[in-house]
Design a protein around this motif. Structure first.
Motif, mmCIF file in Angstrom:
data_model
loop_
_atom_site.group_PDB
_atom_site.id
_atom_site.type_symbol
_atom_site.label_atom_id
_atom_site.label_comp_id
_atom_site.label_asym_id
_atom_site.label_seq_id
_atom_site.Cartn_x
_atom_site.Cartn_y
_atom_site.Cartn_z
ATOM 1 N N GLU A 81 35.535 26.530 55.060
ATOM 2 C CA GLU A 81 35.247 25.163 55.516
ATOM 3 C C GLU A 81 34.390 25.184 56.785
ATOM 4 N N ALA A 82 34.675 26.100 57.710
ATOM 5 C CA ALA A 82 33.884 26.210 58.943
ATOM 6 C C ALA A 82 32.446 26.607 58.625
ATOM 7 N N LYS A 121 30.668 23.589 57.233
ATOM 8 C CA LYS A 121 30.397 22.637 58.307
ATOM 9 C C LYS A 121 29.174 23.075 59.112
ATOM 10 N N GLU A 122 29.084 24.377 59.421
ATOM 11 C CA GLU A 122 27.920 24.881 60.159
ATOM 12 C C GLU A 122 26.633 24.619 59.385
ATOM 13 N N ALA A 142 26.049 22.275 57.150
ATOM 14 C CA ALA A 142 25.774 20.845 57.096
ATOM 15 C C ALA A 142 25.250 20.303 58.419
ATOM 16 N N GLU A 143 25.812 20.788 59.525
ATOM 17 C CA GLU A 143 25.469 20.236 60.829
ATOM 18 C C GLU A 143 24.226 20.853 61.455
#
Length: 195
Positions: free
Chosen positions: A153-154, A157-158, A160-161
């Motif tokens: 998940e991390a 997230k990286e 995507a952001e």
């Protein structure tokens, strides 16, 4: 006996003498069939990984563990991990045969009853053997499925952001034990070819 560890980090050409792995193998020639070469390594980039190329030459053995519900053996694959959105600590493994969710507490029993199975039995050779094992097989109490899901998940997230893939690359290589397919723009090959 020779151990060549993390060969993807080796230079392709060592002091203009060739591949370090080939040079190491040549040093063993004196010992003939008594020589043993171990290559415990992590795959890195798809189509550029030396350890993946070596694994491709083998019968490609994967550790199959029995489902505690139906008993059918299977190699653990991250694609079968399931958890409620935002709750990676609740990760379970979905059996590919009976589709029951397997709790991590069954992992030790599964590991004890597992066996290595060749995925390309026609290549079976006593001289060249290859094994693949991901972190999903870490014994109960070590690296948990929940921690693996949280790392994934991390990494998502990286991406995507920040459009960075450092965490996903590390996750794919070190947790899943797989090569990472780099992304990038495809060159306009037709335009270049026509010129």
């Amino acid at each position: 006996f020779l151990t060549a560890d993390e060969i993807d980090a080796y230079p392709r050409n060592l002091d203009k003498e060739g591949s370090p792995l080939t040079l190491a193998e040549k040093r063993q020639a004196t010992y003939g069939n008594q020589a043993k070469l171990y290559i415990p390594s992590t795959r890195t980039v798809e189509k550029a990984s030396a350890v993946w190329a070596e694994f491709e030459l083998t019968d490609q053995r994967y550790y199959h563990v029995p489902c505690p519900h139906c008993g059918v053996p299977q190699a653990l694959d991250f694609k079968r991990m399931r958890w409620p959105e935002g709750k990676p600590e609740e990760a379970k493994y979905e059996c590919e045969h009976c589709f029951e969710l397997i709790e991590e507490r069954f992992k030790d029993r599964m590991l004890m009853a597992g066996e290595w199975i060749s995925s390309i039995p026609e290549r079976r050779n006593d001289y060249i053997i290859g094994y693949h094992l991901s972190s999903l097989y870490s014994p109960y109490g070590w690296l948990s499925w929940g921690k693996i899901a949280r790392e994934y998940e991390a990494a998502l997230k990286e991406q995507a952001e920040s459009q960075e893939d450092n965490k996903m690359r590390a996750f794919t290589n070190t947790v899943l034990g797989l090569t990472y397919a780099t992304s990038g723009e495809r060159p306009a090959w037709k335009k270049i070819y026509d010129q």
